[in-house]
Design a protein around this motif. Structure first.
Motif, PDB file in Angstrom:
ATOM      1  N   ARG A  10       1.040  -1.230  -0.185  1.00  0.00           N
ATOM      2  CA  ARG A  10      -0.326   0.201  -0.054  1.00  0.00           C
ATOM      3  C   ARG A  10       0.654   1.427  -0.389  1.00  0.00           C
ATOM      4  NH1 ARG A  10      -5.012  -1.604   1.165  1.00  0.00           N
ATOM      5  NH2 ARG A  10      -5.097  -3.647   1.688  1.00  0.00           N
ATOM      6  N   ASP A  11       2.292   1.402   0.878  1.00  0.00           N
ATOM      7  CA  ASP A  11       2.125   2.706   1.004  1.00  0.00           C
ATOM      8  C   ASP A  11       3.369   2.462  -0.326  1.00  0.00           C
ATOM      9  OD1 ASP A  11       1.627   3.115   3.233  1.00  0.00           O
ATOM     10  OD2 ASP A  11       3.241   2.023   4.614  1.00  0.00           O
ATOM     11  N   TYR A  12       3.847   1.449  -0.782  1.00  0.00           N
ATOM     12  CA  TYR A  12       5.003   1.486  -2.413  1.00  0.00           C
ATOM     13  C   TYR A  12       3.865   2.528  -2.903  1.00  0.00           C
ATOM     14  CZ  TYR A  12       7.692   0.654  -5.587  1.00  0.00           C
ATOM     15  OH  TYR A  12       8.460   0.054  -6.930  1.00  0.00           O
ATOM     16  N   VAL A  13       2.722   1.810  -3.397  1.00  0.00           N
ATOM     17  CA  VAL A  13       1.952   2.500  -4.597  1.00  0.00           C
ATOM     18  C   VAL A  13       1.370   3.641  -4.328  1.00  0.00           C
ATOM     19  CG1 VAL A  13      -0.386   2.123  -5.131  1.00  0.00           C
ATOM     20  CG2 VAL A  13       1.344   0.277  -4.306  1.00  0.00           C
ATOM     21  N   ALA A  14       2.000   4.083  -2.876  1.00  0.00           N
ATOM     22  CA  ALA A  14       1.297   4.890  -2.872  1.00  0.00           C
ATOM     23  C   ALA A  14       2.114   6.076  -2.992  1.00  0.00           C
ATOM     24  CB  ALA A  14       0.205   5.375  -1.198  1.00  0.00           C
ATOM     25  N   GLY A  15       3.173   5.991  -2.985  1.00  0.00           N
ATOM     26  CA  GLY A  15       4.537   6.877  -3.181  1.00  0.00           C
ATOM     27  C   GLY A  15       4.764   6.902  -2.125  1.00  0.00           C
ATOM     28  N   GLU A  16       4.846   6.582  -0.374  1.00  0.00           N
ATOM     29  CA  GLU A  16       5.046   6.603   0.742  1.00  0.00           C
ATOM     30  C   GLU A  16       6.381   5.752   1.145  1.00  0.00           C
ATOM     31  OE1 GLU A  16       1.480   7.394   2.691  1.00  0.00           O
ATOM     32  OE2 GLU A  16       0.195   8.617   1.536  1.00  0.00           O
ATOM     33  N   LEU A  17       7.065   5.284   0.929  1.00  0.00           N
ATOM     34  CA  LEU A  17       7.876   4.931   0.672  1.00  0.00           C
ATOM     35  C   LEU A  17       9.580   4.942   0.514  1.00  0.00           C
ATOM     36  CD1 LEU A  17       7.840   1.051   0.273  1.00  0.00           C
ATOM     37  CD2 LEU A  17       7.704   2.030   2.642  1.00  0.00           C
ATOM     38  N   SER A  18      10.311   5.486   1.670  1.00  0.00           N
ATOM     39  CA  SER A  18      11.198   5.994   1.257  1.00  0.00           C
ATOM     40  C   SER A  18      13.236   5.659   1.608  1.00  0.00           C
ATOM     41  CB  SER A  18      11.333   7.909   1.496  1.00  0.00           C
ATOM     42  OG  SER A  18      11.254   8.090   2.471  1.00  0.00           O
ATOM     43  N   GLY A  19      13.301   6.299   1.361  1.00  0.00           N
ATOM     44  CA  GLY A  19      15.033   5.758   1.974  1.00  0.00           C
ATOM     45  C   GLY A  19      15.539   4.471   1.751  1.00  0.00           C
ATOM     46  N   GLN A  20      15.822   3.514   2.804  1.00  0.00           N
ATOM     47  CA  GLN A  20      16.202   2.279   2.999  1.00  0.00           C
ATOM     48  C   GLN A  20      14.934   1.438   3.143  1.00  0.00           C
ATOM     49  OE1 GLN A  20      19.402   1.369   3.211  1.00  0.00           O
ATOM     50  NE2 GLN A  20      20.117   2.646   2.974  1.00  0.00           N
ATOM     51  N   ASP A  21      13.423   1.990   3.278  1.00  0.00           N
ATOM     52  CA  ASP A  21      12.602   0.565   2.941  1.00  0.00           C
ATOM     53  C   ASP A  21      12.358   0.610   1.746  1.00  0.00           C
ATOM     54  OD1 ASP A  21      12.904   0.712   6.133  1.00  0.00           O
ATOM     55  OD2 ASP A  21      10.469   2.354   6.107  1.00  0.00           O
ATOM     56  N   LEU A  22      12.768   2.116   0.871  1.00  0.00           N
ATOM     57  CA  LEU A  22      12.183   2.249  -0.360  1.00  0.00           C
ATOM     58  C   LEU A  22      12.978   0.465  -0.942  1.00  0.00           C
ATOM     59  CD1 LEU A  22      10.459   2.751  -2.500  1.00  0.00           C
ATOM     60  CD2 LEU A  22      12.203   4.749  -3.264  1.00  0.00           C
ATOM     61  N   ILE A  23      14.453   1.356  -1.616  1.00  0.00           N
ATOM     62  CA  ILE A  23      15.315   0.364  -1.094  1.00  0.00           C
ATOM     63  C   ILE A  23      15.289  -1.633  -1.127  1.00  0.00           C
ATOM     64  CG2 ILE A  23      17.939  -0.071  -1.672  1.00  0.00           C
ATOM     65  CD1 ILE A  23      18.239   2.652  -1.125  1.00  0.00           C
TER      66      ILE A  23
END
Lengths: 243, 201
Positions: A10-23
């Motif tokens: 959900r967070d990834y699709v909404a563009g709310e993941l960033s930094g290390q979490d995203l990688i």
């Protein structure tokens, strides 16, 4: 798919993941086909549902004639920061100004001089009391009362040569010389006062005179002696200033 | 917003969503326009995105009853800042694509997508996914459609769905979900084979 992955998707699709979490999540997507498949399915379903809901909500704007409201005037964060900065600057400038304006801490010599400049009160004579006091002494007292310390000291020295002075008159002789800045003569008279009512005050005035003369060692000695008397606080203050 | 209204909103009730949208529209869009210098024509769209994101969080249990208005405003401002930075979420990209094709209808995309082989593969595949999912959802029963929407799209936990769908227990919901999911994936697969498309979901 567990709850943790669902939230990540959900967070990834909404563009709310960033930094290390995203990688980390993007690395998982590359290696986990099931996760990638779940993501694609969720993305398509969510986009379709959002598209439908947005159409529906868009209609609400025109049907209900919704319009933006102008926010009430409040102090914006930017202004608040400026105000806080201005207050801080004012406080600092005031503090610096005050520190500049504040007189430097008084030294012992200055303190002593200020104390010397307030002459000891003249002798108290009860009504009719003067009748029993010799005329020469009376004249000396009058001179002292009038602030004519030179005459007072001369008269008392002359009387001293005729007959021994009382402790009280010895004190006023010393005080009169002190008021005329004749330090050595003042000290000599104060030193002659024996133990008794006048000795403590004589030691105090003598210590002040010694400081003016520059004899701090003896002044300290007298002040130390006064620590056990009613003049303790004044003596300590002066001793502190001498350190 | 009362606690009861919030609970309706968090359960996925679309009537409550509409009430929530109307209640905060003026305040939030006003703030975006007058305080954040957001163009007037962009503010409603950004607000709509923020409302739907808040709804997602409420439905999946990530947001509790409290100062929702402040959280909504913060979300809307974040979306506006993302837009200013030129960032677009995956979801927004898909929605934009759906906006482009909404005039012609999603059915017509079957033919169009066969001609776009030169486009980037993933982007094409995602567009195909939208078409497949949309059609497969239409083929499901209403009960299945709602269950999958609530569980997959809205993220409502199985425990809460027991009561909503009148099932005996969580096991019942899981079994029903698996059955619906199997039908759903089957429809997608048949359509993809029919079109000769590879599946990535």
């Amino acid at each position: 798919m567990d709850d943790g992955y669902e939230k990540l998707i959900r967070d990834y699709v909404a563009g709310e993941l960033s930094g290390q979490d995203l990688i980390a999540f993007e690395n998982q997507l590359k290696n986990n086909t099931e996760l990638a498949s779940e993501l694609e399915l969720y993305l398509a379903l969510k986009a379709l549902d959002n598209h439908r809901l947005k159409k529906q909500l868009g209609k609400e704007i025109s049907v209900n004639r919704l319009s933006p409201e102008k926010p009430k005037r409040t102090i914006s964060h930017k202004r608040l920061w400026w105000l806080a900065a201005a207050c801080a600057a004012f406080v600092i400038i005031t503090a610096v100004w005050k520190s500049i304006q504040q007189p430097p801490e008084k030294d012992a010599r200055q303190m002593a001089l200020e104390l010397i400049n307030t002459p000891y009160p003249p002798p108290v004579t009860l009504m009719g009391g003067n009748d029993s006091v010799p005329e020469d002494v009376q004249q000396a007292i009058v001179s002292y009362k009038n602030g004519d310390y030179a005459s007072a000291s001369q008269q008392l020295v002359r009387l001293d040569s005729i007959q021994p002075l009382t402790d009280e008159m010895l004190f006023y002789a010393g005080e009169s010389f002190m008021q005329n800045a004749q330090w050595e003569k003042a000290i000599a008279y104060f030193d002659r006062i024996p133990a008794g009512y006048w000795q403590d005050i004589a030691k105090w005035r003598c210590a002040l005179t010694l400081i003016q003369k520059g004899d701090n060692a003896r002044a300290k000695q007298l002040l130390e002696e006064l620590k056990g008397t009613a003049r303790k606080e004044q003596a300590l203050e002066l001793l502190k200033a001498m350190e | 917003m009362t606690k009861q209204e919030f609970e309706s909103f968090a359960s996925g009730d679309e009537h409550a969503l509409s009430g929530f949208f109307k209640a905060h529209f003026g305040y939030t869009t006003g703030w975006l326009i007058y305080r954040e210098s957001c163009p007037k024509d962009r503010a409603p769209d950004i607000y709509c995105d923020a409302v739907l994101r808040i709804r997602d969080k409420a439905m999946s249990g990530d947001l509790e009853y409290g100062n929702i208005r402040a959280y909504l405003l913060k979300t809307a401002i974040n979306f506006w800042k993302m837009e200013q930075r030129g960032e677009t979420s995956l979801l927004k990209q898909q929605e934009n694509y759906l906006n482009q094709i909404s005039d012609t209808g999603i059915e017509s995309e079957f033919d169009l997508l066969e001609k776009v082989e030169t486009e980037e593969q993933l982007e094409t595949q995602r567009k195909r996914n939208l078409v497949l999912v949309s059609n497969a959802m239409e083929k499901l029963s209403e009960a299945c459609r709602n269950l999958l929407k609530d569980n997959i799209i809205n993220g409502i936990k199985v425990g809460k769905l027991v009561e909503k769908y009148g099932l005996k227990n969580a096991k019942g919901v899981t079994a029903k979900k698996q059955d619906c999911m199997s039908q759903f994936r089957n429809h997608i697969k048949i359509m993809a084979i029919d079109k000769g498309w590879n599946l990535n979901m």
